[in-house]
Scaffold this motif. Structure first.
Motif, PDB file in Angstrom:
ATOM      1  N   GLU A   6       0.839  -1.202   0.000  1.00  0.00           N
ATOM      2  CA  GLU A   6       0.000   0.000   0.000  1.00  0.00           C
ATOM      3  C   GLU A   6       0.874   1.251   0.000  1.00  0.00           C
ATOM      4  N   TYR A   7       0.589   2.179  -0.897  1.00  0.00           N
ATOM      5  CA  TYR A   7       1.317   3.444  -1.017  1.00  0.00           C
ATOM      6  C   TYR A   7       0.344   4.612  -0.897  1.00  0.00           C
ATOM      7  N   ASP A   8       0.883   5.745  -0.416  1.00  0.00           N
ATOM      8  CA  ASP A   8       0.146   7.021  -0.442  1.00  0.00           C
ATOM      9  C   ASP A   8       0.689   7.854  -1.592  1.00  0.00           C
ATOM     10  N   VAL A   9      -0.204   8.546  -2.270  1.00  0.00           N
ATOM     11  CA  VAL A   9       0.183   9.397  -3.400  1.00  0.00           C
ATOM     12  C   VAL A   9      -0.255  10.826  -3.070  1.00  0.00           C
ATOM     13  N   GLU A  10       0.680  11.768  -3.231  1.00  0.00           N
ATOM     14  CA  GLU A  10       0.405  13.168  -2.890  1.00  0.00           C
ATOM     15  C   GLU A  10       0.929  14.078  -4.008  1.00  0.00           C
ATOM     16  N   LEU A  11       0.387  15.318  -3.979  1.00  0.00           N
ATOM     17  CA  LEU A  11       0.889  16.374  -4.870  1.00  0.00           C
ATOM     18  C   LEU A  11       1.620  17.372  -3.998  1.00  0.00           C
ATOM     19  N   HIS A  12       2.852  17.685  -4.375  1.00  0.00           N
ATOM     20  CA  HIS A  12       3.659  18.659  -3.634  1.00  0.00           C
ATOM     21  C   HIS A  12       3.971  19.817  -4.580  1.00  0.00           C
ATOM     22  N   SER A  13       3.929  21.107  -4.102  1.00  0.00           N
ATOM     23  CA  SER A  13       3.471  21.564  -2.823  1.00  0.00           C
ATOM     24  C   SER A  13       2.522  22.753  -3.055  1.00  0.00           C
ATOM     25  N   PRO A  14       1.703  23.202  -2.156  1.00  0.00           N
ATOM     26  CA  PRO A  14       1.512  22.563  -0.857  1.00  0.00           C
ATOM     27  C   PRO A  14       0.985  21.140  -1.020  1.00  0.00           C
ATOM     28  N   VAL A  15       1.077  20.381   0.024  1.00  0.00           N
ATOM     29  CA  VAL A  15       0.742  18.963  -0.058  1.00  0.00           C
ATOM     30  C   VAL A  15      -0.747  18.779  -0.243  1.00  0.00           C
ATOM     31  N   ALA A  43      -7.132  10.553 -10.094  1.00  0.00           N
ATOM     32  CA  ALA A  43      -7.086  11.604  -9.076  1.00  0.00           C
ATOM     33  C   ALA A  43      -7.505  12.940  -9.698  1.00  0.00           C
ATOM     34  N   THR A  44      -7.696  13.911  -8.864  1.00  0.00           N
ATOM     35  CA  THR A  44      -8.097  15.260  -9.306  1.00  0.00           C
ATOM     36  C   THR A  44      -7.165  16.276  -8.689  1.00  0.00           C
ATOM     37  N   ILE A  45      -6.636  17.175  -9.529  1.00  0.00           N
ATOM     38  CA  ILE A  45      -5.802  18.277  -9.025  1.00  0.00           C
ATOM     39  C   ILE A  45      -6.707  19.245  -8.287  1.00  0.00           C
ATOM     40  N   GLY A  46      -6.301  19.663  -7.122  1.00  0.00           N
ATOM     41  CA  GLY A  46      -7.120  20.569  -6.339  1.00  0.00           C
ATOM     42  C   GLY A  46      -7.449  21.859  -7.100  1.00  0.00           C
ATOM     43  N   ALA A  47      -8.666  22.338  -6.904  1.00  0.00           N
ATOM     44  CA  ALA A  47      -9.109  23.533  -7.632  1.00  0.00           C
ATOM     45  C   ALA A  47      -8.321  24.763  -7.230  1.00  0.00           C
ATOM     46  N   ASP A  48      -7.768  24.748  -6.022  1.00  0.00           N
ATOM     47  CA  ASP A  48      -7.020  25.906  -5.554  1.00  0.00           C
ATOM     48  C   ASP A  48      -5.520  25.741  -5.761  1.00  0.00           C
ATOM     49  N   THR A  49      -5.132  24.737  -6.588  1.00  0.00           N
ATOM     50  CA  THR A  49      -3.720  24.517  -6.844  1.00  0.00           C
ATOM     51  C   THR A  49      -3.141  25.703  -7.607  1.00  0.00           C
ATOM     52  N   THR A  50      -1.995  26.161  -7.166  1.00  0.00           N
ATOM     53  CA  THR A  50      -1.368  27.310  -7.807  1.00  0.00           C
ATOM     54  C   THR A  50      -0.787  26.907  -9.159  1.00  0.00           C
ATOM     55  N   ILE A  51      -0.713  27.900 -10.041  1.00  0.00           N
ATOM     56  CA  ILE A  51      -0.108  27.668 -11.350  1.00  0.00           C
ATOM     57  C   ILE A  51       1.393  27.548 -11.163  1.00  0.00           C
ATOM     58  N   GLY A  52       1.986  26.517 -11.835  1.00  0.00           N
ATOM     59  CA  GLY A  52       3.431  26.349 -11.739  1.00  0.00           C
ATOM     60  C   GLY A  52       3.828  24.883 -11.633  1.00  0.00           C
ATOM     61  N   ASP A  53       5.091  24.693 -11.259  1.00  0.00           N
ATOM     62  CA  ASP A  53       5.646  23.332 -11.187  1.00  0.00           C
ATOM     63  C   ASP A  53       5.267  22.659  -9.877  1.00  0.00           C
ATOM     64  N   HIS A  54       4.911  21.369  -9.976  1.00  0.00           N
ATOM     65  CA  HIS A  54       4.557  20.541  -8.822  1.00  0.00           C
ATOM     66  C   HIS A  54       5.142  19.132  -9.021  1.00  0.00           C
ATOM     67  N   ASP A  55       5.106  18.354  -7.968  1.00  0.00           N
ATOM     68  CA  ASP A  55       5.567  16.956  -8.037  1.00  0.00           C
ATOM     69  C   ASP A  55       4.461  16.017  -7.572  1.00  0.00           C
ATOM     70  N   VAL A  56       4.282  14.953  -8.321  1.00  0.00           N
ATOM     71  CA  VAL A  56       3.440  13.843  -7.857  1.00  0.00           C
ATOM     72  C   VAL A  56       4.379  12.868  -7.130  1.00  0.00           C
ATOM     73  N   VAL A  57       4.092  12.607  -5.831  1.00  0.00           N
ATOM     74  CA  VAL A  57       5.008  11.870  -4.965  1.00  0.00           C
ATOM     75  C   VAL A  57       4.319  10.587  -4.476  1.00  0.00           C
ATOM     76  N   VAL A  58       5.085   9.471  -4.478  1.00  0.00           N
ATOM     77  CA  VAL A  58       4.617   8.190  -3.925  1.00  0.00           C
ATOM     78  C   VAL A  58       5.378   7.939  -2.628  1.00  0.00           C
ATOM     79  N   LEU A  59       4.638   7.630  -1.551  1.00  0.00           N
ATOM     80  CA  LEU A  59       5.249   7.441  -0.228  1.00  0.00           C
ATOM     81  C   LEU A  59       4.893   6.054   0.312  1.00  0.00           C
TER      82      LEU A  59
END
Length: 462
Positions: free
Chosen positions: A336-345, A363-379
């Motif tokens: 089992e893994y958790d998947v997150e978008l950074h950042s903010p998390v 998955a769905t990118i948050g509506a309040d996600t800022t424009i720019g570079d982000h990382d999809v992270v597996v933990l």
């Protein structure tokens, strides 16, 4: 001069030799008992055995013999005439029980002796009738008429064992002590009987100690010690050996190891106390010899097993509120893994890989996600094991307004690598409507909008 021995001299010498031969004893029984510090050896030979005795019988008369009774008959003859005419003479014979002379008258006849005789048996002779009677029954031979008893150190180890002509056996002795022994024999003919051997065995001599030691790691900061004192040859005593354990130069443990024995000890040291020096030596009385040495580390960090990291790919609409699909391959199977978008998390979801270590997560990118570079992270259990970058953009319309339905861009990146933002995704597709431009009269405004669009397209193709 040649001497001649008379017959008398020879006879006397022969008689003397015969006497000497008779006087010479038969082969005597021979007991032989020897003792060393490790064994008592008993060998008895040339003993006589009981041959037994035959049956003794005699003949007993059941019916006595009958002697013959007989005498001699004598033959006589006479001349007679028959009744023929003229009468013819003939000779008649008869037997007389005794000699009556040359002529005798019998029945008015003259009889003349013929000198022929015969034996006349009146009573037949009979031999005696006998039967065989056993006077002494036979005695069977006894092949084991002799016995031996062996006593060692006050214990009877052989108690009246029967034997024939010989007996041979060895008995182990305690090599560490002196032991008294006695061998007693009873014999058929009295030869070699009684106590045939007695004495005291000696203890074996002391040999040199034969100590050895091993130091084996049991776990980090822990070792197992084994100290042995190996036995020497069986006819030598290996004395008890002293051994001393030194830790960092200080004597800490003392052992006395008997012959052919092993002493063990486990040493444990506090964690992170540095390397510890362990030395095992014989005691000063036994030469102070080094038997084994070892350096024991205590600063032991377990090396974690690195989990498998695979590849991530993200497809979909990279705009605030956009739907995306995250695909992973070659991760740990059934994990089992958790998947997150950074950042903010932002938590994008939790997923369990299949038996091949693959997963797919919508998955769905948050509506309040800022424009720019982000990382999809597996933990995995809070630790990052893989990531890939995406660029979130604001979709625009031909008039310059935001377009949430712009065409999506894909990114596929091996886990753990970083991709420049311009290469991670294409911008939302923009352009101008030719018909709109022809209908709009304000050229300056149109040219400004076209320049803006060309600039963004050129940036995206760079």
């Amino acid at each position: 001069m040649k001497r001649t021995l008379s017959a008398l001299t020879i006879a006397v010498l022969g008689a003397g030799l015969a006497v000497v031969g008779v006087a010479a004893p038969a082969t005597a029984s021979t007991p032989a008992v020897t003792a060393s510090c490790i064994s008592l050896n008993v060998n008895l030979t040339d003993y006589s055995t009981d041959p037994g005795a035959p049956e003794v019988t005699e003949e007993v008369v059941v019916t006595p013999a009958v002697d013959e009774v007989s005498h001699t008959d004598f033959q006589y003859k006479t001349t007679r005439f028959d009744w023929s005419w003229p009468p013819s003479p003939y000779t008649a014979y008869r037997w007389a029980h005794k000699d009556s002379g040359s002529t005798v008258v019998y029945d008015w006849e003259f009889w003349t002796r013929t000198n022929v005789t015969q034996k006349h048996v009146e009573v037949e002779g009979q031999p005696a009738v006998t039967e065989t009677v056993v006077v002494t029954p036979a005695v069977p031979a006894n092949p084991t008429p002799n016995t031996v008893t062996v006593e060692i150190g006050g214990d009877v180890v052989v108690d009246g064992a029967a034997f024939g002509e010989s007996f041979s056996q060895s008995f182990d002795l305690d090599k560490y002590t002196e032991q008294a022994y006695t061998v007693t024999v009873t014999s058929f003919d009295g030869e070699g009987a009684g106590v045939v051997a007695e004495g005291t065995s000696s203890a074996c001599a002391l040999g040199a100690a034969n100590a050895a030691a091993t130091i084996a790691a049991a776990s980090c900061g822990t070792v197992d010690l084994a100290i042995t004192n190996v036995a020497l040859a069986e006819d030598a005593i290996n004395p008890t050996t002293s051994a001393v354990v030194y830790i960092d130069g200080a004597a800490t443990h003392f052992h006395a190891v008997a012959e052919n024995a092993t002493e063990t000890r486990t040493l444990s040291f506090p964690e992170d106390s540095g390397d510890r020096e362990v030395v095992v030596r014989t005691g000063p009385a036994h030469g102070d010899l080094v038997l084994a040495t070892a350096t024991v580390p205590t600063d032991c960090e377990e090396n974690p097993v690195e989990p498998n990291t695979g590849e991530l790919s993200v497809t979909g609409s990279f705009v605030p509120g956009g739907a995306i699909t995250i695909t992973g391959t070659d991760f740990e199977p059934n994990t089992e893994y958790d998947v997150e978008l950074h950042s903010p998390v932002q938590a994008l979801g939790t997923v369990t890989t299949d038996e091949n270590g693959d997963f797919t997560l919508p998955a769905t990118i948050g509506a309040d996600t800022t424009i720019g570079d982000h990382d999809v992270v597996v933990l995995l259990e809070g630790e990052e094991v893989a990531s890939t970058g995406i660029t979130v953009t604001a979709a625009t319309t031909p008039g310059g307004s935001s377009n949430e339905n712009a065409a999506p861009a894909d990114t596929t990146t091996p886990a753990g690598t970083t991709t420049p933002a311009a290469a991670k995704t294409g911008l939302a597709e923009t352009g101008v409507d030719a018909n709109g431009i022809m209908l709009i009269a304000l050229a300056a405004l149109l040219l400004g909008g076209a320049a803006f669009g060309v600039t963004r397209a050129a940036r995206a193709r760079a």
